[in-house]
Scaffold this motif. Structure first.
Motif, mmCIF file in Angstrom:
data_model
loop_
_atom_site.group_PDB
_atom_site.id
_atom_site.type_symbol
_atom_site.label_atom_id
_atom_site.label_comp_id
_atom_site.label_asym_id
_atom_site.label_seq_id
_atom_site.Cartn_x
_atom_site.Cartn_y
_atom_site.Cartn_z
ATOM 1 N N GLU A 1 96.748 94.808 91.790
ATOM 2 C CA GLU A 1 98.018 95.395 91.354
ATOM 3 C C GLU A 1 98.705 94.603 90.239
ATOM 4 O OE1 GLU A 1 100.385 96.046 94.865
ATOM 5 O OE2 GLU A 1 98.969 97.489 95.656
ATOM 6 N N HIS A 2 97.937 93.828 89.494
ATOM 7 C CA HIS A 2 98.503 93.051 88.393
ATOM 8 C C HIS A 2 97.930 93.519 87.061
ATOM 9 C CE1 HIS A 2 100.712 90.270 90.833
ATOM 10 N NE2 HIS A 2 99.634 89.977 91.537
ATOM 11 N N SER A 3 98.778 93.485 86.045
ATOM 12 C CA SER A 3 98.347 93.797 84.683
ATOM 13 C C SER A 3 97.784 92.528 84.051
ATOM 14 C CB SER A 3 99.533 94.295 83.855
ATOM 15 O OG SER A 3 100.445 93.234 83.635
ATOM 16 N N GLU A 4 97.158 92.693 82.909
ATOM 17 C CA GLU A 4 96.646 91.528 82.193
ATOM 18 C C GLU A 4 97.802 90.599 81.802
ATOM 19 O OE1 GLU A 4 93.424 90.408 78.725
ATOM 20 O OE2 GLU A 4 94.163 92.463 78.826
ATOM 21 N N GLN A 5 98.923 91.186 81.407
ATOM 22 C CA GLN A 5 100.102 90.377 81.045
ATOM 23 C C GLN A 5 100.622 89.579 82.230
ATOM 24 O OE1 GLN A 5 99.444 90.503 77.721
ATOM 25 N NE2 GLN A 5 101.582 89.937 77.671
ATOM 26 N N ASP A 6 100.668 90.207 83.407
ATOM 27 C CA ASP A 6 101.074 89.491 84.633
ATOM 28 C C ASP A 6 100.197 88.268 84.849
ATOM 29 O OD1 ASP A 6 102.912 91.531 85.258
ATOM 30 O OD2 ASP A 6 101.526 92.523 86.662
ATOM 31 N N LEU A 7 98.893 88.465 84.696
ATOM 32 C CA LEU A 7 97.940 87.387 84.953
ATOM 33 C C LEU A 7 98.045 86.282 83.920
ATOM 34 C CD1 LEU A 7 94.843 89.471 86.091
ATOM 35 C CD2 LEU A 7 96.523 88.274 87.524
ATOM 36 N N LEU A 8 98.229 86.658 82.658
ATOM 37 C CA LEU A 8 98.377 85.644 81.610
ATOM 38 C C LEU A 8 99.614 84.774 81.868
ATOM 39 C CD1 LEU A 8 97.436 87.728 78.444
ATOM 40 C CD2 LEU A 8 96.104 85.871 79.493
ATOM 41 N N LYS A 9 100.676 85.405 82.261
ATOM 42 C CA LYS A 9 101.915 84.676 82.558
ATOM 43 C C LYS A 9 101.732 83.750 83.774
ATOM 44 C CE LYS A 9 106.732 85.655 83.693
ATOM 45 N NZ LYS A 9 107.698 86.736 83.965
ATOM 46 N N PHE A 10 101.067 84.255 84.806
ATOM 47 C CA PHE A 10 100.852 83.495 86.041
ATOM 48 C C PHE A 10 99.901 82.316 85.843
ATOM 49 C CE2 PHE A 10 98.285 82.882 89.923
ATOM 50 C CZ PHE A 10 99.281 82.446 90.790
ATOM 51 N N THR A 11 98.858 82.503 85.052
ATOM 52 C CA THR A 11 97.809 81.479 84.924
ATOM 53 C C THR A 11 98.070 80.455 83.831
ATOM 54 O OG1 THR A 11 96.506 82.868 83.426
ATOM 55 C CG2 THR A 11 96.052 83.070 85.785
ATOM 56 N N LYS A 12 99.012 80.735 82.952
ATOM 57 C CA LYS A 12 99.264 79.867 81.797
ATOM 58 C C LYS A 12 99.463 78.413 82.231
ATOM 59 C CE LYS A 12 102.049 79.288 77.751
ATOM 60 N NZ LYS A 12 103.153 79.675 76.949
ATOM 61 N N ASP A 13 98.671 77.538 81.638
ATOM 62 C CA ASP A 13 98.733 76.090 81.883
ATOM 63 C C ASP A 13 98.381 75.688 83.308
ATOM 64 O OD1 ASP A 13 99.587 75.729 79.216
ATOM 65 O OD2 ASP A 13 101.681 76.018 79.810
ATOM 66 N N LYS A 14 97.819 76.612 84.100
ATOM 67 C CA LYS A 14 97.444 76.287 85.478
ATOM 68 C C LYS A 14 95.947 76.391 85.729
ATOM 69 C CE LYS A 14 100.893 78.788 87.579
ATOM 70 N NZ LYS A 14 101.514 79.506 88.667
ATOM 71 N N TYR A 15 95.333 77.442 85.157
ATOM 72 C CA TYR A 15 93.947 77.750 85.492
ATOM 73 C C TYR A 15 93.123 78.014 84.239
ATOM 74 C CZ TYR A 15 96.008 78.503 90.083
ATOM 75 O OH TYR A 15 96.685 78.343 91.249
ATOM 76 N N THR A 16 91.825 77.682 84.334
ATOM 77 C CA THR A 16 90.901 78.001 83.248
ATOM 78 C C THR A 16 89.863 79.027 83.687
ATOM 79 O OG1 THR A 16 89.452 76.147 83.854
ATOM 80 C CG2 THR A 16 91.167 75.729 82.185
ATOM 81 N N MET A 17 89.820 79.339 84.968
ATOM 82 C CA MET A 17 88.840 80.310 85.458
ATOM 83 C C MET A 17 89.240 81.718 85.014
ATOM 84 S SD MET A 17 89.655 79.999 89.513
ATOM 85 C CE MET A 17 91.342 80.108 90.111
ATOM 86 N N PRO A 18 88.273 82.633 84.977
ATOM 87 C CA PRO A 18 88.537 83.983 84.473
ATOM 88 C C PRO A 18 89.299 84.848 85.481
ATOM 89 C CG PRO A 18 86.252 83.799 85.158
ATOM 90 C CD PRO A 18 86.862 82.434 85.309
ATOM 91 N N PHE A 19 90.361 85.480 85.003
ATOM 92 C CA PHE A 19 91.164 86.395 85.810
ATOM 93 C C PHE A 19 91.045 87.793 85.226
ATOM 94 C CE2 PHE A 19 92.919 82.402 87.069
ATOM 95 C CZ PHE A 19 93.488 82.597 88.311
ATOM 96 N N TYR A 20 90.995 88.791 86.104
ATOM 97 C CA TYR A 20 90.861 90.180 85.681
ATOM 98 C C TYR A 20 91.922 91.031 86.364
ATOM 99 C CZ TYR A 20 86.373 88.439 84.156
ATOM 100 O OH TYR A 20 85.395 87.706 83.543
ATOM 101 N N PRO A 21 92.562 91.940 85.619
ATOM 102 C CA PRO A 21 93.584 92.801 86.205
ATOM 103 C C PRO A 21 92.974 93.974 86.976
ATOM 104 C CG PRO A 21 93.352 93.298 83.880
ATOM 105 C CD PRO A 21 92.436 92.135 84.174
ATOM 106 N N ASP A 22 93.688 94.411 87.987
ATOM 107 C CA ASP A 22 93.310 95.598 88.768
ATOM 108 C C ASP A 22 94.602 96.331 89.144
ATOM 109 O OD1 ASP A 22 91.748 97.450 90.140
ATOM 110 O OD2 ASP A 22 91.662 96.241 91.957
ATOM 111 N N GLU A 23 95.269 96.848 88.117
ATOM 112 C CA GLU A 23 96.600 97.429 88.290
ATOM 113 C C GLU A 23 96.668 98.524 89.339
ATOM 114 O OE1 GLU A 23 99.392 97.857 84.885
ATOM 115 O OE2 GLU A 23 97.577 97.424 83.730
ATOM 116 N N GLY A 24 95.755 99.417 89.340
ATOM 117 C CA GLY A 24 95.813 100.548 90.258
ATOM 118 C C GLY A 24 94.936 100.408 91.485
ATOM 119 N N ARG A 25 94.485 99.194 91.765
ATOM 120 C CA ARG A 25 93.579 98.935 92.901
ATOM 121 C C ARG A 25 92.272 99.719 92.794
ATOM 122 N NH1 ARG A 25 96.265 98.284 98.820
ATOM 123 N NH2 ARG A 25 98.019 96.979 98.271
#
Length: 167
Positions: free
Chosen positions: A96-120
């Motif tokens: 349920e997160h957008s790519e923008q949500d994930l970029l904001k959440f992961t910034k300066d915390k993680y280097t692993m790949p995150f992928y959005p799944d907005e609509g499940r």
């Protein structure tokens, strides 16, 4: 309210919780990895491209306390260890997160790949509810381990499964 009515109400909720947990899993150990496609601005990932690799798929949400506790472990004990291994793939999917949500959440915390799944769309192929969820997939595309929730012991058991399959 008398004690019988209260007892029946409590029993109903317990039964509903047990039903929900039993029916939350769609993909189980022994099943073939469902077909899916994850889209990001940096490129797409399709399940068919994962064949021949050991894959760990993690579903999480930024608001989930257990997920937030598990993510640093994924970074440290999985991503940092296997990121350069061409026979391993890690997909961390924000339910349920957008790519923008994930970029904001992961910034300066993680280097692993995150992928959005907005609509499940992807999550809905695997389960109906409950996160975090982890699925370990073997090189033939079969699910060999499923972990729902987060505990150190279960997480370490999952790490052993991955280690055994890679070596």
């Amino acid at each position: 309210m008398n004690i019988r009515v209260l007892f029946l109400i409590v029993l109903s909720f317990v039964g509903l919780e047990m039903y929900t947990k039993e029916n939350a899993d769609i993909v189980k150990v022994g099943d073939v990895l469902p077909s899916f496609k994850l889209k990001t601005s940096s490129g797409d990932v399709e399940s068919v491209d994962l064949k021949g690799k050991v894959v760990l798929i993690n579903f999480f949400a930024t608001w989930c306390p257990s997920c937030v506790k598990e993510l640093p472990q994924l970074q440290k004990k999985v991503w940092n260890k296997y990121k350069d291994n061409s026979s391993f793939e890690l997909l961390v999917i924000g339910r349920e997160h957008s790519e923008q949500d994930l970029l904001k959440f992961t910034k300066d915390k993680y280097t692993m790949p995150f992928y959005p799944d907005e609509g499940r769309k992807t999550y809905g192929l695997f389960a109906e509810n409950t996160i975090p969820r982890n699925y370990v997939i073997d090189k033939d595309g079969k699910v060999v381990y499923v972990l729902t929730g987060f505990s150190e012991d279960a997480f370490n058991e999952m790490l052993s499964v991955i280690e055994d399959m890679i070596n």
